[in-house]
Design a protein around this motif. Sequence first.
Motif, PDB file in Angstrom:
ATOM      1  N   PRO A 115       0.833  -1.210   0.000  1.00 19.04           N
ATOM      2  CA  PRO A 115       0.000   0.000   0.000  1.00 19.04           C
ATOM      3  C   PRO A 115       0.862   1.253   0.000  1.00 19.04           C
ATOM      4  O   PRO A 115       2.014   1.239   0.461  1.00 19.04           O
ATOM      5  CB  PRO A 115      -0.795  -0.116   1.306  1.00 19.04           C
ATOM      6  CG  PRO A 115      -0.703  -1.544   1.703  1.00 19.04           C
ATOM      7  CD  PRO A 115       0.610  -2.042   1.199  1.00 19.04           C
ATOM      8  N   LEU A 116       0.272   2.335  -0.517  1.00 21.38           N
ATOM      9  CA  LEU A 116       0.993   3.600  -0.593  1.00 21.38           C
ATOM     10  C   LEU A 116       0.002   4.736  -0.400  1.00 21.38           C
ATOM     11  O   LEU A 116      -0.995   4.821  -1.102  1.00 21.38           O
ATOM     12  CB  LEU A 116       1.677   3.729  -1.961  1.00 21.38           C
ATOM     13  CG  LEU A 116       2.534   4.958  -2.210  1.00 21.38           C
ATOM     14  CD1 LEU A 116       3.792   4.927  -1.339  1.00 21.38           C
ATOM     15  CD2 LEU A 116       2.936   5.041  -3.681  1.00 21.38           C
ATOM     16  N   ALA A 117       0.264   5.593   0.565  1.00 20.30           N
ATOM     17  CA  ALA A 117      -0.619   6.734   0.802  1.00 20.30           C
ATOM     18  C   ALA A 117       0.024   7.645   1.833  1.00 20.30           C
ATOM     19  O   ALA A 117       1.038   7.293   2.451  1.00 20.30           O
ATOM     20  CB  ALA A 117      -2.001   6.286   1.289  1.00 20.30           C
ATOM     21  N   GLY A 118      -0.592   8.808   2.023  1.00 18.42           N
ATOM     22  CA  GLY A 118      -0.161   9.714   3.080  1.00 18.42           C
ATOM     23  C   GLY A 118       0.417  11.002   2.549  1.00 18.42           C
ATOM     24  O   GLY A 118       1.153  11.010   1.557  1.00 18.42           O
ATOM     25  N   ALA A 119       0.085  12.084   3.214  1.00 19.36           N
ATOM     26  CA  ALA A 119       0.582  13.400   2.819  1.00 19.36           C
ATOM     27  C   ALA A 119       2.101  13.477   2.922  1.00 19.36           C
ATOM     28  O   ALA A 119       2.748  14.257   2.220  1.00 19.36           O
ATOM     29  CB  ALA A 119      -0.060  14.474   3.698  1.00 19.36           C
ATOM     30  N   GLY A 120       2.684  12.664   3.808  1.00 22.88           N
ATOM     31  CA  GLY A 120       4.126  12.673   3.979  1.00 22.88           C
ATOM     32  C   GLY A 120       4.853  11.645   3.131  1.00 22.88           C
ATOM     33  O   GLY A 120       6.046  11.404   3.326  1.00 22.88           O
ATOM     34  N   VAL A 214       3.446   9.237  -9.554  1.00 26.36           N
ATOM     35  CA  VAL A 214       2.842   8.324  -8.591  1.00 26.36           C
ATOM     36  C   VAL A 214       2.850   8.948  -7.195  1.00 26.36           C
ATOM     37  O   VAL A 214       1.897   8.797  -6.422  1.00 26.36           O
ATOM     38  CB  VAL A 214       3.571   6.971  -8.590  1.00 26.36           C
ATOM     39  CG1 VAL A 214       2.939   6.011  -7.588  1.00 26.36           C
ATOM     40  CG2 VAL A 214       3.544   6.353  -9.989  1.00 26.36           C
ATOM     41  N   LEU A 215       3.895   9.669  -6.876  1.00 25.03           N
ATOM     42  CA  LEU A 215       3.975  10.373  -5.596  1.00 25.03           C
ATOM     43  C   LEU A 215       2.860  11.405  -5.479  1.00 25.03           C
ATOM     44  O   LEU A 215       2.217  11.531  -4.432  1.00 25.03           O
ATOM     45  CB  LEU A 215       5.347  11.041  -5.460  1.00 25.03           C
ATOM     46  CG  LEU A 215       5.602  11.834  -4.186  1.00 25.03           C
ATOM     47  CD1 LEU A 215       5.469  10.953  -2.956  1.00 25.03           C
ATOM     48  CD2 LEU A 215       7.002  12.473  -4.243  1.00 25.03           C
ATOM     49  N   TRP A 216       2.615  12.136  -6.565  1.00 19.60           N
ATOM     50  CA  TRP A 216       1.506  13.116  -6.569  1.00 19.60           C
ATOM     51  C   TRP A 216       0.186  12.418  -6.260  1.00 19.60           C
ATOM     52  O   TRP A 216      -0.610  12.908  -5.451  1.00 19.60           O
ATOM     53  CB  TRP A 216       1.416  13.810  -7.924  1.00 19.60           C
ATOM     54  CG  TRP A 216       0.174  14.648  -8.059  1.00 19.60           C
ATOM     55  CD1 TRP A 216       0.004  15.939  -7.649  1.00 19.60           C
ATOM     56  CD2 TRP A 216      -1.101  14.231  -8.590  1.00 19.60           C
ATOM     57  NE1 TRP A 216      -1.291  16.352  -7.893  1.00 19.60           N
ATOM     58  CE2 TRP A 216      -1.980  15.328  -8.465  1.00 19.60           C
ATOM     59  CE3 TRP A 216      -1.572  13.055  -9.160  1.00 19.60           C
ATOM     60  CZ2 TRP A 216      -3.318  15.274  -8.899  1.00 19.60           C
ATOM     61  CZ3 TRP A 216      -2.888  12.983  -9.581  1.00 19.60           C
ATOM     62  CH2 TRP A 216      -3.740  14.086  -9.454  1.00 19.60           C
ATOM     63  N   LEU A 217      -0.054  11.267  -6.891  1.00 20.60           N
ATOM     64  CA  LEU A 217      -1.316  10.554  -6.670  1.00 20.60           C
ATOM     65  C   LEU A 217      -1.450  10.117  -5.218  1.00 20.60           C
ATOM     66  O   LEU A 217      -2.505  10.284  -4.603  1.00 20.60           O
ATOM     67  CB  LEU A 217      -1.395   9.336  -7.591  1.00 20.60           C
ATOM     68  CG  LEU A 217      -2.658   8.477  -7.427  1.00 20.60           C
ATOM     69  CD1 LEU A 217      -3.896   9.247  -7.843  1.00 20.60           C
ATOM     70  CD2 LEU A 217      -2.541   7.185  -8.237  1.00 20.60           C
ATOM     71  N   GLU A 223      -5.736  13.160   0.878  1.00 26.69           N
ATOM     72  CA  GLU A 223      -6.721  14.197   1.186  1.00 26.69           C
ATOM     73  C   GLU A 223      -8.134  13.632   1.231  1.00 26.69           C
ATOM     74  O   GLU A 223      -9.024  14.229   1.844  1.00 26.69           O
ATOM     75  CB  GLU A 223      -6.647  15.316   0.138  1.00 26.69           C
ATOM     76  CG  GLU A 223      -5.287  16.003   0.032  1.00 26.69           C
ATOM     77  CD  GLU A 223      -5.239  16.996  -1.117  1.00 26.69           C
ATOM     78  OE1 GLU A 223      -6.321  17.335  -1.643  1.00 26.69           O
ATOM     79  OE2 GLU A 223      -4.123  17.423  -1.484  1.00 26.69           O
ATOM     80  N   TYR A 224      -8.347  12.495   0.596  1.00 24.54           N
ATOM     81  CA  TYR A 224      -9.681  11.900   0.512  1.00 24.54           C
ATOM     82  C   TYR A 224      -9.769  10.588   1.291  1.00 24.54           C
ATOM     83  O   TYR A 224     -10.737   9.844   1.165  1.00 24.54           O
ATOM     84  CB  TYR A 224     -10.044  11.653  -0.950  1.00 24.54           C
ATOM     85  CG  TYR A 224     -10.103  12.918  -1.766  1.00 24.54           C
ATOM     86  CD1 TYR A 224     -11.279  13.660  -1.870  1.00 24.54           C
ATOM     87  CD2 TYR A 224      -8.958  13.385  -2.422  1.00 24.54           C
ATOM     88  CE1 TYR A 224     -11.323  14.827  -2.607  1.00 24.54           C
ATOM     89  CE2 TYR A 224      -8.998  14.561  -3.166  1.00 24.54           C
ATOM     90  CZ  TYR A 224     -10.178  15.276  -3.247  1.00 24.54           C
ATOM     91  OH  TYR A 224     -10.213  16.439  -3.976  1.00 24.54           O
ATOM     92  N   GLY A 225      -8.740  10.306   2.088  1.00 25.50           N
ATOM     93  CA  GLY A 225      -8.748   9.083   2.872  1.00 25.50           C
ATOM     94  C   GLY A 225      -8.611   7.827   2.037  1.00 25.50           C
ATOM     95  O   GLY A 225      -9.033   6.738   2.447  1.00 25.50           O
ATOM     96  N   GLN A 226      -8.014   7.940   0.860  1.00 23.31           N
ATOM     97  CA  GLN A 226      -7.863   6.807  -0.040  1.00 23.31           C
ATOM     98  C   GLN A 226      -6.428   6.286  -0.014  1.00 23.31           C
ATOM     99  O   GLN A 226      -5.508   6.976   0.427  1.00 23.31           O
ATOM    100  CB  GLN A 226      -8.249   7.199  -1.469  1.00 23.31           C
ATOM    101  CG  GLN A 226      -9.711   7.610  -1.616  1.00 23.31           C
ATOM    102  CD  GLN A 226     -10.007   8.157  -2.999  1.00 23.31           C
ATOM    103  OE1 GLN A 226      -9.245   8.918  -3.567  1.00 23.31           O
ATOM    104  NE2 GLN A 226     -11.147   7.743  -3.546  1.00 23.31           N
TER     105      GLN A 226
END
Length: 266
Positions: A115-120, A214-217, A223-226
């Motif tokens: 998985p990959l996510a997070g503002a940081g 991909v980092l931008w995505l 921001e949308y909890g995805q």
Amino acid sequence: MTPDQHQSAAEMLLQAEATGQQCGLLSLAYPGMTLEDAYAVQQALIQLKLASGRRKVGWKIGLTSRAMQQALNITTPDSGVLLDDMVFENGATVPAGRFIQPRIEAEIAFVMKAPLAGAGCTREDVIAATGFVTPSLEILDTRILRADPETRQARIITDTISDNAANAGIVLGEARHSTDAHDLRWVGAIVARNSVVEETGLGAGVLNDPVTSVLWLARRMAEYGQVIEAGDIVLSGSFIRPIECPSGSEIKADFGAFGSVAISFE
């Protein structure tokens, strides 16, 4: 726009796809439409498809090249959702009538192993979460008119985002590479239609590095909890202009040492 209007617009797009008859510009029907409205319409559209039995398999990133951003007077990419019925085998033939006005773009696809996510989220996180990269083609289609016949107003970004970022299909090549096997900025493709070279390009055309895309995505989704999930395909964005694919088109993209990918249209 209201939630009911988001739903109504989504149903109109779904009907256009089912009938092969394009609908009018949402930007004309809803002149105050925002980017948030557009993503809400896209989400409603995807929910309708998921409810019918479709399954999410990944994400697409669009408008990553400077030229395309300038054409639409924006400064940010957009994104859409990939579903299981959009996947075509390498070398397959698309049946006649499957799409309305198909076009193709050449891209580097990331297939995630974690998985990959997070503002940081960082570049290193993207690389660590990627299982492999592979050559790919994205099939574009438009369920919305490209321009209004009366006002001659062209589609704008809110139309494109609402229409699931114009996504219609994906084709992955057979080659599999680790992210450090090639400098993705220098991975390019020679794309031919019916043996005539139509476009060439380099990965650097995608925000100077497809990894950045991909980092931008990943950061936008936070921001949308995805979350970009393990197993997801992520199309990082095209580094060529879209190529029209009328009936009888045979598309071959030669990525050199990176591999190749092809699709035909009946």
